[in-house]
Design a protein around this motif. Sequence first.
Motif, PDB file in Angstrom:
ATOM      1  N   VAL A  20      12.434 -11.463  -5.340  1.00 52.48           N
ATOM      2  CA  VAL A  20      11.476 -10.765  -6.206  1.00 52.48           C
ATOM      3  C   VAL A  20      10.164 -10.535  -5.463  1.00 52.48           C
ATOM      4  CG1 VAL A  20      10.065 -11.014  -8.299  1.00 52.48           C
ATOM      5  CG2 VAL A  20      12.503 -11.524  -8.369  1.00 52.48           C
ATOM      6  N   LEU A  21       9.683 -11.541  -4.742  1.00 53.81           N
ATOM      7  CA  LEU A  21       8.447 -11.383  -3.979  1.00 53.81           C
ATOM      8  C   LEU A  21       8.599 -10.317  -2.888  1.00 53.81           C
ATOM      9  CD1 LEU A  21       7.229 -15.071  -3.637  1.00 53.81           C
ATOM     10  CD2 LEU A  21       6.187 -13.251  -4.984  1.00 53.81           C
ATOM     11  N   GLY A  22       9.754 -10.289  -2.226  1.00 54.54           N
ATOM     12  CA  GLY A  22       9.995  -9.261  -1.214  1.00 54.54           C
ATOM     13  C   GLY A  22      10.033  -7.873  -1.812  1.00 54.54           C
ATOM     14  N   PHE A  23      10.690  -7.738  -2.947  1.00 54.96           N
ATOM     15  CA  PHE A  23      10.744  -6.446  -3.632  1.00 54.96           C
ATOM     16  C   PHE A  23       9.350  -5.980  -4.032  1.00 54.96           C
ATOM     17  CE2 PHE A  23      11.092  -3.977  -7.570  1.00 54.96           C
ATOM     18  CZ  PHE A  23      11.886  -2.919  -7.118  1.00 54.96           C
ATOM     19  N   LEU A  24       8.557  -6.907  -4.586  1.00 53.94           N
ATOM     20  CA  LEU A  24       7.193  -6.554  -4.970  1.00 53.94           C
ATOM     21  C   LEU A  24       6.353  -6.183  -3.758  1.00 53.94           C
ATOM     22  CD1 LEU A  24       6.450  -9.168  -7.771  1.00 53.94           C
ATOM     23  CD2 LEU A  24       6.867  -6.721  -8.028  1.00 53.94           C
ATOM     24  N   ALA A  25       6.550  -6.917  -2.648  1.00 50.86           N
ATOM     25  CA  ALA A  25       5.788  -6.603  -1.434  1.00 50.86           C
ATOM     26  C   ALA A  25       6.096  -5.200  -0.944  1.00 50.86           C
ATOM     27  CB  ALA A  25       6.097  -7.625  -0.340  1.00 50.86           C
ATOM     28  N   LEU A  26       7.363  -4.816  -0.994  1.00 48.09           N
ATOM     29  CA  LEU A  26       7.734  -3.484  -0.523  1.00 48.09           C
ATOM     30  C   LEU A  26       7.256  -2.371  -1.451  1.00 48.09           C
ATOM     31  CD1 LEU A  26      11.354  -4.075   0.789  1.00 48.09           C
ATOM     32  CD2 LEU A  26       9.314  -3.555   2.129  1.00 48.09           C
ATOM     33  N   ASN A  27       7.109  -2.677  -2.730  1.00 49.51           N
ATOM     34  CA  ASN A  27       6.755  -1.637  -3.693  1.00 49.51           C
ATOM     35  C   ASN A  27       5.290  -1.609  -4.097  1.00 49.51           C
ATOM     36  OD1 ASN A  27       9.267  -0.294  -4.168  1.00 49.51           O
ATOM     37  ND2 ASN A  27       9.970  -2.215  -5.042  1.00 49.51           N
ATOM     38  N   VAL A  28       4.563  -2.695  -3.875  1.00 51.35           N
ATOM     39  CA  VAL A  28       3.189  -2.770  -4.353  1.00 51.35           C
ATOM     40  C   VAL A  28       2.175  -2.693  -3.217  1.00 51.35           C
ATOM     41  CG1 VAL A  28       1.532  -4.234  -5.565  1.00 51.35           C
ATOM     42  CG2 VAL A  28       3.860  -4.044  -6.413  1.00 51.35           C
ATOM     43  N   LEU A  29       2.437  -3.395  -2.123  1.00 48.71           N
ATOM     44  CA  LEU A  29       1.471  -3.441  -1.032  1.00 48.71           C
ATOM     45  C   LEU A  29       1.399  -2.098  -0.308  1.00 48.71           C
ATOM     46  CD1 LEU A  29       2.318  -6.944   0.465  1.00 48.71           C
ATOM     47  CD2 LEU A  29       0.479  -6.353  -1.093  1.00 48.71           C
ATOM     48  N   PRO A  30       0.212  -1.736   0.191  1.00 50.25           N
ATOM     49  CA  PRO A  30       0.098  -0.466   0.911  1.00 50.25           C
ATOM     50  C   PRO A  30       0.867  -0.492   2.239  1.00 50.25           C
ATOM     51  CG  PRO A  30      -2.051  -1.541   0.676  1.00 50.25           C
ATOM     52  CD  PRO A  30      -1.043  -2.419   0.032  1.00 50.25           C
ATOM     53  N   CYS A  31       1.411   0.651   2.615  1.00 47.06           N
ATOM     54  CA  CYS A  31       2.207   0.742   3.847  1.00 47.06           C
ATOM     55  C   CYS A  31       1.373   0.460   5.086  1.00 47.06           C
ATOM     56  CB  CYS A  31       2.836   2.125   3.962  1.00 47.06           C
ATOM     57  SG  CYS A  31       4.083   2.438   2.706  1.00 47.06           S
ATOM     58  N   SER A  32       0.080   0.718   5.011  1.00 51.33           N
ATOM     59  CA  SER A  32      -0.774   0.492   6.184  1.00 51.33           C
ATOM     60  C   SER A  32      -0.830  -0.986   6.561  1.00 51.33           C
ATOM     61  CB  SER A  32      -2.187   1.020   5.912  1.00 51.33           C
ATOM     62  OG  SER A  32      -2.759   0.338   4.811  1.00 51.33           O
ATOM     63  N   TRP A  33      -0.558  -1.883   5.625  1.00 49.79           N
ATOM     64  CA  TRP A  33      -0.540  -3.313   5.931  1.00 49.79           C
ATOM     65  C   TRP A  33       0.622  -3.659   6.858  1.00 49.79           C
ATOM     66  CZ3 TRP A  33      -1.792  -6.752   1.110  1.00 49.79           C
ATOM     67  CH2 TRP A  33      -3.049  -6.407   0.611  1.00 49.79           C
ATOM     68  N   PHE A  34       1.657  -2.861   6.838  1.00 50.92           N
ATOM     69  CA  PHE A  34       2.847  -3.126   7.640  1.00 50.92           C
ATOM     70  C   PHE A  34       2.866  -2.321   8.939  1.00 50.92           C
ATOM     71  CE2 PHE A  34       4.166  -3.784   3.190  1.00 50.92           C
ATOM     72  CZ  PHE A  34       4.491  -5.116   3.270  1.00 50.92           C
ATOM     73  N   GLY A  35       1.835  -1.527   9.186  1.00 50.26           N
ATOM     74  CA  GLY A  35       1.753  -0.773  10.422  1.00 50.26           C
ATOM     75  C   GLY A  35       2.509   0.535  10.419  1.00 50.26           C
ATOM     76  N   SER A  36       2.914   1.012   9.251  1.00 51.66           N
ATOM     77  CA  SER A  36       3.627   2.295   9.195  1.00 51.66           C
ATOM     78  C   SER A  36       3.325   2.991   7.878  1.00 51.66           C
ATOM     79  CB  SER A  36       5.131   2.080   9.329  1.00 51.66           C
ATOM     80  OG  SER A  36       5.607   1.317   8.253  1.00 51.66           O
ATOM     81  N   ALA A  37       3.200   4.296   7.959  1.00 45.73           N
ATOM     82  CA  ALA A  37       2.976   5.088   6.748  1.00 45.73           C
ATOM     83  C   ALA A  37       3.492   6.504   6.960  1.00 45.73           C
ATOM     84  CB  ALA A  37       1.499   5.092   6.384  1.00 45.73           C
ATOM     85  N   ALA A  38       4.720   6.631   7.403  1.00 44.14           N
ATOM     86  CA  ALA A  38       5.288   7.941   7.699  1.00 44.14           C
ATOM     87  C   ALA A  38       5.844   8.587   6.436  1.00 44.14           C
ATOM     88  CB  ALA A  38       6.397   7.795   8.739  1.00 44.14           C
ATOM     89  N   GLU A  39       5.341   9.742   6.097  1.00 37.14           N
ATOM     90  CA  GLU A  39       5.822  10.556   4.985  1.00 37.14           C
ATOM     91  C   GLU A  39       5.873   9.799   3.665  1.00 37.14           C
ATOM     92  OE1 GLU A  39       9.512  12.296   6.092  1.00 37.14           O
ATOM     93  OE2 GLU A  39       8.728  13.159   7.928  1.00 37.14           O
ATOM     94  N   GLY A  40       4.929   8.924   3.426  1.00 40.05           N
ATOM     95  CA  GLY A  40       4.840   8.225   2.156  1.00 40.05           C
ATOM     96  C   GLY A  40       5.766   7.039   2.011  1.00 40.05           C
ATOM     97  N   ALA A  41       6.609   6.799   2.998  1.00 47.16           N
ATOM     98  CA  ALA A  41       7.516   5.653   2.946  1.00 47.16           C
ATOM     99  C   ALA A  41       7.087   4.637   4.010  1.00 47.16           C
ATOM    100  CB  ALA A  41       8.959   6.095   3.198  1.00 47.16           C
ATOM    101  N   CYS A  42       7.238   3.384   3.708  1.00 51.29           N
ATOM    102  CA  CYS A  42       6.802   2.351   4.654  1.00 51.29           C
ATOM    103  C   CYS A  42       7.716   2.266   5.873  1.00 51.29           C
ATOM    104  CB  CYS A  42       6.739   0.993   3.957  1.00 51.29           C
ATOM    105  SG  CYS A  42       5.400   0.882   2.769  1.00 51.29           S
ATOM    106  N   GLY A  43       8.960   2.610   5.731  1.00 49.27           N
ATOM    107  CA  GLY A  43       9.860   2.629   6.866  1.00 49.27           C
ATOM    108  C   GLY A  43      10.302   1.258   7.336  1.00 49.27           C
TER     109      GLY A  43
END
Length: 81
Positions: A20-43
């Motif tokens: 659940v925490l992983g799912f929330l992290a992928l859907n709630v946190l901004p993609c820029s925190w993960f170093g990617s923001a290509a075409e609106g998807a975190c990748g």
Amino acid sequence: MKNLLTIACLALFAALATAVLGFLALNVLPCSWFGSAAEGACGYGATFAVLGASPFVFLVLLVAFCIVYARRQAKASKIER
């Protein structure tokens, strides 16, 4: 046997909480925190970050759940005496 079953149930609960925490992290946190923001998807950056952190989160949650359970059991046995 009861203790092993209890630990298994706590491990299952920790695994569910980790998912659940992983799912929330992928859907709630901004993609820029993960170093990617290509075409609106975190990748792949976000996916691999969550996959890499999941084992550690699972272990921390499992230990925390076991500690809380042990403390509650000890408290309950003191009350019964």
